[in-house]
Design a protein around this motif. Structure first.
Motif, mmCIF file in Angstrom:
data_model
loop_
_atom_site.group_PDB
_atom_site.id
_atom_site.type_symbol
_atom_site.label_atom_id
_atom_site.label_comp_id
_atom_site.label_asym_id
_atom_site.label_seq_id
_atom_site.Cartn_x
_atom_site.Cartn_y
_atom_site.Cartn_z
ATOM 1 N N PRO A 186 0.827 -1.219 0.000
ATOM 2 C CA PRO A 186 0.000 0.000 0.000
ATOM 3 C C PRO A 186 0.853 1.256 0.000
ATOM 4 C CG PRO A 186 0.046 -0.980 2.188
ATOM 5 C CD PRO A 186 0.767 -1.929 1.291
ATOM 6 N N ALA A 187 0.358 2.298 -0.632
ATOM 7 C CA ALA A 187 1.025 3.594 -0.564
ATOM 8 C C ALA A 187 1.037 4.076 0.882
ATOM 9 C CB ALA A 187 0.305 4.605 -1.451
ATOM 10 N N GLY A 188 2.118 4.750 1.275
ATOM 11 C CA GLY A 188 2.233 5.253 2.636
ATOM 12 C C GLY A 188 3.009 4.350 3.561
ATOM 13 N N MET A 189 3.351 3.139 3.105
ATOM 14 C CA MET A 189 4.105 2.200 3.933
ATOM 15 C C MET A 189 5.531 2.072 3.402
ATOM 16 S SD MET A 189 3.446 -1.829 4.823
ATOM 17 C CE MET A 189 2.074 -1.459 5.943
ATOM 18 N N GLY A 241 9.274 17.072 -18.053
ATOM 19 C CA GLY A 241 8.834 18.384 -17.586
ATOM 20 C C GLY A 241 7.474 18.359 -16.922
ATOM 21 N N LEU A 242 7.013 17.157 -16.555
ATOM 22 C CA LEU A 242 5.694 16.986 -15.934
ATOM 23 C C LEU A 242 5.843 16.051 -14.736
ATOM 24 C CD1 LEU A 242 3.593 16.395 -19.173
ATOM 25 C CD2 LEU A 242 3.642 18.489 -17.805
ATOM 26 N N PRO A 243 5.914 16.573 -13.519
ATOM 27 C CA PRO A 243 6.083 15.696 -12.363
ATOM 28 C C PRO A 243 4.898 14.773 -12.148
ATOM 29 C CG PRO A 243 5.607 17.935 -11.670
ATOM 30 C CD PRO A 243 5.824 17.979 -13.154
ATOM 31 N N ILE A 244 5.141 13.698 -11.427
ATOM 32 C CA ILE A 244 4.069 12.791 -11.043
ATOM 33 C C ILE A 244 3.165 13.488 -10.038
ATOM 34 C CG2 ILE A 244 3.564 10.621 -9.841
ATOM 35 C CD1 ILE A 244 6.187 9.534 -11.047
ATOM 36 N N SER A 245 1.873 13.387 -10.246
ATOM 37 C CA SER A 245 0.905 14.056 -9.375
ATOM 38 C C SER A 245 1.117 13.644 -7.921
ATOM 39 C CB SER A 245 -0.524 13.709 -9.809
ATOM 40 O OG SER A 245 -0.816 14.255 -11.065
ATOM 41 N N GLY A 246 1.176 14.642 -7.062
ATOM 42 C CA GLY A 246 1.324 14.390 -5.636
ATOM 43 C C GLY A 246 2.745 14.194 -5.163
ATOM 44 N N ASP A 247 3.734 14.218 -6.068
ATOM 45 C CA ASP A 247 5.119 13.993 -5.659
ATOM 46 C C ASP A 247 5.563 15.127 -4.735
ATOM 47 O OD1 ASP A 247 7.947 13.730 -5.482
ATOM 48 O OD2 ASP A 247 7.975 12.650 -7.382
ATOM 49 N N PRO A 248 5.929 14.804 -3.477
ATOM 50 C CA PRO A 248 6.275 15.854 -2.521
ATOM 51 C C PRO A 248 7.686 16.403 -2.693
ATOM 52 C CG PRO A 248 6.462 13.713 -1.473
ATOM 53 C CD PRO A 248 5.924 13.468 -2.861
ATOM 54 N N VAL A 249 8.528 15.732 -3.478
ATOM 55 C CA VAL A 249 9.922 16.155 -3.650
ATOM 56 C C VAL A 249 10.145 16.808 -5.009
ATOM 57 C CG1 VAL A 249 12.329 15.379 -3.741
ATOM 58 C CG2 VAL A 249 10.746 14.364 -2.086
ATOM 59 N N TYR A 250 9.637 16.189 -6.070
ATOM 60 C CA TYR A 250 9.903 16.662 -7.426
ATOM 61 C C TYR A 250 8.687 17.356 -8.060
ATOM 62 C CZ TYR A 250 13.649 13.362 -6.555
ATOM 63 O OH TYR A 250 14.707 12.688 -5.983
ATOM 64 N N GLY A 251 7.602 17.455 -7.309
ATOM 65 C CA GLY A 251 6.398 18.094 -7.808
ATOM 66 C C GLY A 251 5.772 18.983 -6.763
ATOM 67 N N GLY A 295 3.301 18.210 -4.707
ATOM 68 C CA GLY A 295 3.006 17.513 -3.468
ATOM 69 C C GLY A 295 1.587 17.635 -2.981
ATOM 70 N N LYS A 296 0.657 17.943 -3.880
ATOM 71 C CA LYS A 296 -0.745 18.076 -3.479
ATOM 72 C C LYS A 296 -1.467 16.759 -3.710
ATOM 73 C CE LYS A 296 -0.876 23.003 -4.634
ATOM 74 N NZ LYS A 296 -1.513 24.051 -5.476
ATOM 75 N N GLY A 297 -2.007 16.177 -2.643
ATOM 76 C CA GLY A 297 -2.709 14.899 -2.746
ATOM 77 C C GLY A 297 -1.746 13.730 -2.709
ATOM 78 N N PRO A 298 -2.269 12.503 -2.832
ATOM 79 C CA PRO A 298 -1.405 11.324 -2.810
ATOM 80 C C PRO A 298 -0.524 11.266 -4.052
ATOM 81 C CG PRO A 298 -3.624 10.703 -3.453
ATOM 82 C CD PRO A 298 -3.691 12.145 -3.039
ATOM 83 N N MET A 299 0.663 10.686 -3.921
ATOM 84 C CA MET A 299 1.521 10.514 -5.084
ATOM 85 C C MET A 299 0.991 9.365 -5.931
ATOM 86 S SD MET A 299 5.656 10.156 -5.426
ATOM 87 C CE MET A 299 5.806 8.420 -4.985
ATOM 88 N N PRO A 335 -4.841 1.318 -7.198
ATOM 89 C CA PRO A 335 -5.406 1.726 -5.905
ATOM 90 C C PRO A 335 -6.519 2.750 -6.105
ATOM 91 C CG PRO A 335 -3.312 2.813 -6.278
ATOM 92 C CD PRO A 335 -3.489 1.844 -7.415
ATOM 93 N N PRO A 336 -7.329 3.003 -5.080
ATOM 94 C CA PRO A 336 -8.472 3.916 -5.204
ATOM 95 C C PRO A 336 -8.105 5.328 -5.634
ATOM 96 C CG PRO A 336 -8.664 2.599 -3.207
ATOM 97 C CD PRO A 336 -7.307 2.332 -3.766
ATOM 98 N N SER A 337 -6.883 5.774 -5.362
ATOM 99 C CA SER A 337 -6.498 7.140 -5.711
ATOM 100 C C SER A 337 -6.493 7.370 -7.219
ATOM 101 C CB SER A 337 -5.107 7.469 -5.144
ATOM 102 O OG SER A 337 -4.155 6.497 -5.549
#
Length: 218
Positions: A19-22, A165-175, A177-181, A205-207
């Motif tokens: 799971p994401a977050g682990m 030039g398009l970060p992964i959605s939710g990436d807290p380091v390279y983007g 960071g809004k919402g889950p990565m 996953p549900p996200s």
């Protein structure tokens, strides 16, 4: 918790849908990790299974564990030889100009007292190659299928942000960071001598449906 997350299981290999977050391993910011649950993943064996590789804490999907030391050595060798076939799905903050391509961007680790460490594109870094193709668009973002040739730390995250030039959605380091990565280790497979291949596919996953992508590509 884990029974519904078993993607492959035999006498030497276990693939779970992490799971994401682990985090896979404990650290200063992640004292609780998958290691706390290895006892629940023995499935009749005395030995604890051991992760063969790692996924970032916020990445979901296929994670391979070995069930005995000899298998662990062989699986590590398969990863080092590039014999493990992996693919990922990611939602990007935007839509690429092309439908598909290859990113060949070597990576190096940099660190600072203020920002900590991160990976950056560096001509003198380690070779890192990722193939990609757009499989769907929704809400101004693209669902992209990544097939990495190499397995560098944060490879797809940096390749998306710097190579496309398009970060992964939710990436807290390279983007932003809004919402889950929204990065998912979708498939994992490799061949074994004298045994059936290890093959696993992790459901989205549900996200991802929340982001407007209800189905994974075929």
């Amino acid at each position: 918790m884990w029974q519904d997350r078993i993607l492959f299981l035999d006498g030497e290999a276990l693939v779970i849908d992490k799971p994401a977050g682990m985090a896979v391993h404990p650290g200063p910011r992640t004292p609780r990790s998958l290691e706390d649950f290895l006892g629940d993943l023995r499935f009749g064996f005395r030995r604890l299974p051991q992760p063969v590789h790692r996924l970032d804490r916020d990445t979901s999907g296929c994670l391979l564990l070995s069930r005995n030391p000899k298998a662990h050595v062989r699986f590590n060798q398969a990863f080092e030889a590039g014999a493990v076939r992996k693919s990922y799905l990611a939602v990007l903050d935007g839509v690429p100009d092309k439908a598909e391509g290859t990113i060949d961007l070597p990576l190096a680790k940099v660190s600072s007292a203020e920002a900590g460490w991160r990976m950056v594109g560096d001509a003198g870094g380690k070779r890192a190659v990722s193939h990609w193709r757009v499989v769907a668009e929704a809400k101004g973002r693209a669902l992209v299928h990544f097939t990495p040739e190499t397995g560098r730390t944060h490879q797809l995250r940096v390749h998306a942000a710097s190579g496309l030039g398009l970060p992964i959605s939710g990436d807290p380091v390279y983007g932003a960071g809004k919402g889950p990565m929204l990065l998912h280790a979708w498939t994992l497979a490799f061949d074994r001598d004298g045994k059936a291949p290890v093959e696993a596919k992790a459901p989205l996953p549900p996200s991802f449906p929340y982001a407007g992508f209800p189905d994974a590509p075929g």
